[in-house]
Design a protein around this motif. Structure first.
Motif, PDB file in Angstrom:
ATOM      1  N   ALA A  51      38.744  52.519  49.207  1.00 17.80           N
ATOM      2  CA  ALA A  51      39.312  52.602  47.809  1.00 17.80           C
ATOM      3  C   ALA A  51      38.508  51.883  46.748  1.00 17.80           C
ATOM      4  O   ALA A  51      38.818  52.116  45.656  1.00 17.80           O
ATOM      5  CB  ALA A  51      40.562  52.757  47.907  1.00 17.80           C
ATOM      6  N   CYS A  52      37.916  50.673  47.036  1.00 18.46           N
ATOM      7  CA  CYS A  52      37.203  49.685  46.022  1.00 18.46           C
ATOM      8  C   CYS A  52      36.153  50.737  45.478  1.00 18.46           C
ATOM      9  O   CYS A  52      35.504  51.448  45.883  1.00 18.46           O
ATOM     10  CB  CYS A  52      36.715  48.634  46.726  1.00 18.46           C
ATOM     11  N   LYS A  53      36.205  50.211  43.985  1.00 21.83           N
ATOM     12  CA  LYS A  53      35.384  50.960  42.927  1.00 21.83           C
ATOM     13  C   LYS A  53      33.821  50.652  43.453  1.00 21.83           C
ATOM     14  O   LYS A  53      33.628  49.312  43.716  1.00 21.83           O
ATOM     15  CB  LYS A  53      35.464  50.779  41.636  1.00 21.83           C
ATOM     16  N   PRO A  54      32.764  51.421  43.209  1.00 24.40           N
ATOM     17  CA  PRO A  54      31.469  50.790  43.593  1.00 24.40           C
ATOM     18  C   PRO A  54      31.159  49.926  42.505  1.00 24.40           C
ATOM     19  O   PRO A  54      31.303  50.305  41.143  1.00 24.40           O
ATOM     20  CB  PRO A  54      30.621  52.101  43.280  1.00 24.40           C
ATOM     21  N   ARG A  55      30.458  49.057  42.701  1.00 27.91           N
ATOM     22  CA  ARG A  55      29.823  47.830  41.854  1.00 27.91           C
ATOM     23  C   ARG A  55      28.497  47.271  42.111  1.00 27.91           C
ATOM     24  O   ARG A  55      28.143  47.618  43.279  1.00 27.91           O
ATOM     25  CB  ARG A  55      30.953  46.585  41.747  1.00 27.91           C
ATOM     26  N   ARG A  56      27.684  47.014  41.265  1.00 28.02           N
ATOM     27  CA  ARG A  56      26.761  46.689  41.263  1.00 28.02           C
ATOM     28  C   ARG A  56      26.741  45.026  41.389  1.00 28.02           C
ATOM     29  O   ARG A  56      25.655  44.413  42.198  1.00 28.02           O
ATOM     30  CB  ARG A  56      25.755  46.846  40.124  1.00 28.02           C
ATOM     31  N   ASN A  57      27.531  44.277  41.061  1.00 28.60           N
ATOM     32  CA  ASN A  57      27.578  42.875  41.041  1.00 28.60           C
ATOM     33  C   ASN A  57      28.081  42.424  42.617  1.00 28.60           C
ATOM     34  O   ASN A  57      29.463  42.782  43.121  1.00 28.60           O
ATOM     35  CB  ASN A  57      28.591  42.518  40.017  1.00 28.60           C
ATOM     36  N   LYS A  58      27.490  41.974  43.449  1.00 22.82           N
ATOM     37  CA  LYS A  58      27.543  41.595  44.818  1.00 22.82           C
ATOM     38  C   LYS A  58      28.786  40.564  44.855  1.00 22.82           C
ATOM     39  O   LYS A  58      29.815  40.669  45.809  1.00 22.82           O
ATOM     40  CB  LYS A  58      26.626  40.856  45.447  1.00 22.82           C
ATOM     41  N   ALA A  59      29.123  39.859  44.010  1.00 26.20           N
ATOM     42  CA  ALA A  59      30.210  38.797  43.927  1.00 26.20           C
ATOM     43  C   ALA A  59      31.609  39.784  43.785  1.00 26.20           C
ATOM     44  O   ALA A  59      32.505  39.441  44.562  1.00 26.20           O
ATOM     45  CB  ALA A  59      30.012  37.921  42.879  1.00 26.20           C
ATOM     46  N   ALA A  60      31.439  40.557  42.738  1.00 23.06           N
ATOM     47  CA  ALA A  60      32.560  41.309  42.434  1.00 23.06           C
ATOM     48  C   ALA A  60      33.140  42.294  43.655  1.00 23.06           C
ATOM     49  O   ALA A  60      34.237  42.434  44.019  1.00 23.06           O
ATOM     50  CB  ALA A  60      32.294  42.292  41.083  1.00 23.06           C
ATOM     51  N   VAL A  61      32.254  42.857  44.273  1.00 20.10           N
ATOM     52  CA  VAL A  61      32.231  43.666  45.359  1.00 20.10           C
ATOM     53  C   VAL A  61      32.799  42.855  46.851  1.00 20.10           C
ATOM     54  O   VAL A  61      33.997  43.362  47.286  1.00 20.10           O
ATOM     55  CB  VAL A  61      30.789  44.171  45.952  1.00 20.10           C
ATOM     56  N   ALA A  62      32.466  41.699  46.823  1.00 16.81           N
ATOM     57  CA  ALA A  62      32.995  40.725  47.835  1.00 16.81           C
ATOM     58  C   ALA A  62      34.490  40.467  47.383  1.00 16.81           C
ATOM     59  O   ALA A  62      35.252  40.359  48.373  1.00 16.81           O
ATOM     60  CB  ALA A  62      32.266  39.380  47.970  1.00 16.81           C
ATOM     61  N   ARG A  63      34.718  39.908  46.226  1.00 12.22           N
ATOM     62  CA  ARG A  63      36.042  39.895  45.939  1.00 12.22           C
ATOM     63  C   ARG A  63      37.026  40.851  46.096  1.00 12.22           C
ATOM     64  O   ARG A  63      38.094  40.777  46.653  1.00 12.22           O
ATOM     65  CB  ARG A  63      36.174  39.158  44.359  1.00 12.22           C
ATOM     66  N   ASP A  64      36.503  42.010  45.829  1.00  7.41           N
ATOM     67  CA  ASP A  64      37.140  43.426  45.874  1.00  7.41           C
ATOM     68  C   ASP A  64      37.581  43.479  47.495  1.00  7.41           C
ATOM     69  O   ASP A  64      38.735  44.059  47.587  1.00  7.41           O
ATOM     70  CB  ASP A  64      36.608  44.446  45.365  1.00  7.41           C
ATOM     71  N   HIS A  65      36.571  43.255  48.202  1.00  8.14           N
ATOM     72  CA  HIS A  65      36.714  43.567  49.825  1.00  8.14           C
ATOM     73  C   HIS A  65      37.826  42.343  50.473  1.00  8.14           C
ATOM     74  O   HIS A  65      38.588  42.918  51.186  1.00  8.14           O
ATOM     75  CB  HIS A  65      35.639  43.396  50.360  1.00  8.14           C
ATOM     76  N   LEU A  66      37.548  41.194  49.863  1.00  9.61           N
ATOM     77  CA  LEU A  66      38.660  40.234  50.254  1.00  9.61           C
ATOM     78  C   LEU A  66      40.078  40.839  49.673  1.00  9.61           C
ATOM     79  O   LEU A  66      40.896  40.634  50.722  1.00  9.61           O
ATOM     80  CB  LEU A  66      38.358  38.655  49.565  1.00  9.61           C
ATOM     81  N   ARG A  67      40.273  41.074  48.713  1.00 10.36           N
ATOM     82  CA  ARG A  67      41.573  41.607  48.061  1.00 10.36           C
ATOM     83  C   ARG A  67      41.968  42.900  48.860  1.00 10.36           C
ATOM     84  O   ARG A  67      43.369  42.620  49.120  1.00 10.36           O
ATOM     85  CB  ARG A  67      41.550  42.088  46.633  1.00 10.36           C
ATOM     86  N   ALA A  68      41.114  43.589  49.374  1.00 10.97           N
ATOM     87  CA  ALA A  68      41.418  44.877  50.137  1.00 10.97           C
ATOM     88  C   ALA A  68      41.883  44.567  51.398  1.00 10.97           C
ATOM     89  O   ALA A  68      43.046  45.020  52.043  1.00 10.97           O
ATOM     90  CB  ALA A  68      40.312  45.770  50.521  1.00 10.97           C
TER      91      ALA A  68
END
Length: 209
Positions: A82-99
């Motif tokens: 359900a994480c939103k697509p992002r171009r920023n890898k750091a933001a994606v990583a943080r979203d996945h940890l939060r997930a």
């Protein structure tokens, strides 16, 4: 007196039926409710046939524990996907940890019986990656956490010298809150406040890493 009708199963179907009955028992009453005799009764099979698949109650509980871990993995994957697509890898990583943390905590509150059962068998981490504990992605809850941390490392969010054993720090923090919410003094907390506390804890874990 009429006898209870017994269902005829193929070899693999019988094991599956017993395991599904064990999962239902765990869902309703936690690990203490997982009793081979009751699972046999619910599955509608003769006891002697059941013992060909599970030698005793401990064997059934071990299998139910793995199935509960798989359901936990699926709950985490739902948050991950359900994480939103992002171009920023750091933001994606943080979203996945939060997930991972969010899925973990929500599953504990939604399925306390299965959550308790998932961690009821005292075995070391050699079982943390077995296929029976994996979700739809093929990864177990522990592996999903490791993947999120590896993404943080690759994105430069997590320093290399802090990557080692980071799973245990994140896991113990979130698991501790989960247990306080379902079995401890926080069990009366409503969903709104539990969600707020959970998200703040995940913030703290991310900053601490």
């Amino acid at each position: 007196m009429p006898t209870r009708a017994r269902t005829t199963f193929r070899h693999g179907d019988l094991r599956r039926a017993l395991l599904e009955a064990g999962v239902r028992l765990a869902r309703e009453g936690g690990p203490s409710a997982v009793v081979l005799r009751e699972a046999t009764r619910q599955a509608g099979v003769v006891p002697n046939a059941a013992y060909r698949h599970f030698a005793d109650r401990d064997a059934l509980l071990l299998a139910v524990c793995a199935a509960a871990q798989a359901e936990l993995a699926i709950a985490i994957e739902q948050e991950w996907n359900a994480c939103k697509p992002r171009r920023n890898k750091a933001a994606v990583a943080r979203d996945h940890l939060r997930a991972v943390g969010t899925g973990y905590l929500r599953f504990a509150r939604r399925e306390p019986g299965l959550f308790r059962t998932a961690f009821s068998v005292h075995q070391d981490l050699e079982r943390a990656g077995i296929p029976e504990m994996a979700g739809n992605s093929g990864r177990t809850p522990f592996q999903l956490l490791g993947q999120a941390l590896d993404e943080m490392l690759a994105a430069g969010v997590l320093a290399p010298e802090r990557r080692m054993a980071a799973e245990f720090l994140a896991w113990s923090s979130v698991h501790g809150l989960a247990m306080l919410l379902i079995d401890g003094p926080l069990r009366a907390m409503d969903d709104t406040h539990a969600e707020i506390v959970g998200q703040r804890l995940i913030d703290m874990v991310e900053r601490g890493l």
